[in-house]
Design a protein around this motif. Structure first.
Motif, PDB file in Angstrom:
ATOM      1  N   UNK A  27      -3.905 -44.270 -72.245  1.00 25.35           N
ATOM      2  CA  UNK A  27      -4.583 -44.306 -70.949  1.00 25.35           C
ATOM      3  C   UNK A  27      -3.574 -44.299 -69.802  1.00 25.35           C
ATOM      4  N   UNK A  28      -2.540 -45.091 -69.938  1.00 25.06           N
ATOM      5  CA  UNK A  28      -1.509 -45.171 -68.887  1.00 25.06           C
ATOM      6  C   UNK A  28      -0.818 -43.826 -68.704  1.00 25.06           C
ATOM      7  N   UNK A  29      -0.525 -43.159 -69.826  1.00 24.55           N
ATOM      8  CA  UNK A  29       0.153 -41.857 -69.751  1.00 24.55           C
ATOM      9  C   UNK A  29      -0.763 -40.792 -69.145  1.00 24.55           C
ATOM     10  N   UNK A 190       0.477 -42.210 -85.199  1.00 31.67           N
ATOM     11  CA  UNK A 190       1.634 -43.040 -84.844  1.00 31.67           C
ATOM     12  C   UNK A 190       2.211 -43.716 -86.083  1.00 31.67           C
ATOM     13  N   UNK A 191       3.467 -44.058 -85.992  1.00 30.02           N
ATOM     14  CA  UNK A 191       4.061 -44.859 -87.044  1.00 30.02           C
ATOM     15  C   UNK A 191       3.609 -46.303 -86.921  1.00 30.02           C
ATOM     16  N   UNK A 225       5.289 -43.592 -76.430  1.00 29.42           N
ATOM     17  CA  UNK A 225       5.551 -42.338 -77.145  1.00 29.42           C
ATOM     18  C   UNK A 225       4.232 -41.677 -77.547  1.00 29.42           C
ATOM     19  N   UNK A 226       3.293 -42.490 -78.002  1.00 25.87           N
ATOM     20  CA  UNK A 226       1.986 -41.958 -78.393  1.00 25.87           C
ATOM     21  C   UNK A 226       1.270 -41.405 -77.167  1.00 25.87           C
ATOM     22  N   UNK A 248       3.771 -39.067 -84.727  1.00 24.48           N
ATOM     23  CA  UNK A 248       4.648 -39.636 -83.706  1.00 24.48           C
ATOM     24  C   UNK A 248       5.225 -40.908 -84.321  1.00 24.48           C
ATOM     25  N   UNK A 249       6.228 -40.726 -85.179  1.00 21.61           N
ATOM     26  CA  UNK A 249       6.685 -41.831 -86.030  1.00 21.61           C
ATOM     27  C   UNK A 249       8.196 -41.821 -86.261  1.00 21.61           C
TER      28      UNK A 249
END
Length: 256
Positions: A27-29, A190-191, A225-226, A248-249
């Protein structure tokens, strides 16, 4: 507008529990990239943790959503239609399994627990996409969250492995069905990231330590990163990527 700009886009983000949530990183990104946000919270207990975040990004839509309540799902999209009239981005970042089934063997999983895990973690994505479809614009994007346990056996991930595998298969099917409308559907994987949800997995701290040691980059991904990956897939730069699971890991998934 650059290839990664989301200026003028409207995004619904479902699944924020607090400021450590993967959904909050996304959301922030999205907000930083220019998108206007609609944000939901699970219940009254969660609201005090989520409302300040919605305020921080100036979300014009902030409402309760328990995906086990069809009336709340319907009310959410009626509100989006009333306030915005359209939608560009849907982010589904919710999963659940009863503790007894999550901490046990899959072979011992109860029918009720398995059904609930599938409903909240997978079928809710289908329901939200179904409700969003009339509002989604060409160039729109639907995103959900998976995990490496969908592909390989991960210790202590138990019932969520089959559930996330079903989610990835669902993502591919929805991508094929929404593609003719110009809407992409992808999963982010994600990792290991410390979140409220991951705290329910047994020995999760050990999983994080092992992952950090094994990744090619010798580090773990973060919620930021996500978020960056979500912006990419939701932006014009990702318009020809659909039906894909983006890892994304820090490269963990390539290691034997």
């Amino acid at each position: 507008m650059t290839s990664f700009s989301l200026a003028g886009k409207r995004a619904l983000v479902v699944g924020i529990a607090n400021d450590q949530s993967i959904a909050w990183g996304i959301a922030h990104a999205l907000h930083d990239a220019g998108a206007e946000l609609a944000i939901t919270y699970l219940n009254d207990k969660a609201k005090p943790h989520v409302e300040p975040l919605a305020t921080a990004v100036g979300a014009p839509i902030f409402t309760k959503l328990d995906v086990s309540r069809p009336d709340e799902e319907q009310a959410l999209f009626e509100e989006i239609a009333r306030v915005w009239g359209s939608l560009d981005i849907l982010v589904h970042s919710i999963a659940f399994a009863p503790k007894g089934d999550l901490h046990g063997r899959v072979v011992d999983a109860s029918a009720e627990g398995f059904s609930l895990a599938m409903d909240v973690s997978v079928h809710s994505f289908i329901r939200l996409v179904h409700l969003a479809e009339p509002l989604l614009q060409p160039g729109g994007a639907c995103l959900t969250m998976s995990f490496y346990g969908a592909e390989k056996v991960v210790s202590n991930y138990s019932i969520m492995g089959p559930v996330k595998a079903a989610l990835e298969a669902t993502t591919r099917q929805l991508a094929a069905e929404l593609g003719p409308s110009g809407v992409t559907v992808n999963a982010l994987s994600p990792g290991t990231i410390a979140t409220r949800a991951s705290s329910g997995i047994a020995n999760f701290k050990q999983m994080m330590d092992d992952a950090a040691e094994r990744t090619p980059l010798k580090r773990l991904a973060t919620i930021d990163d996500v978020g960056a990956g979500a912006v990419f897939l939701a932006s014009p730069a990702g318009r020809n990527i659909t039906g894909t699971t983006l890892h994304i890991d820090a490269g963990f998934h390539v290691m034997a």
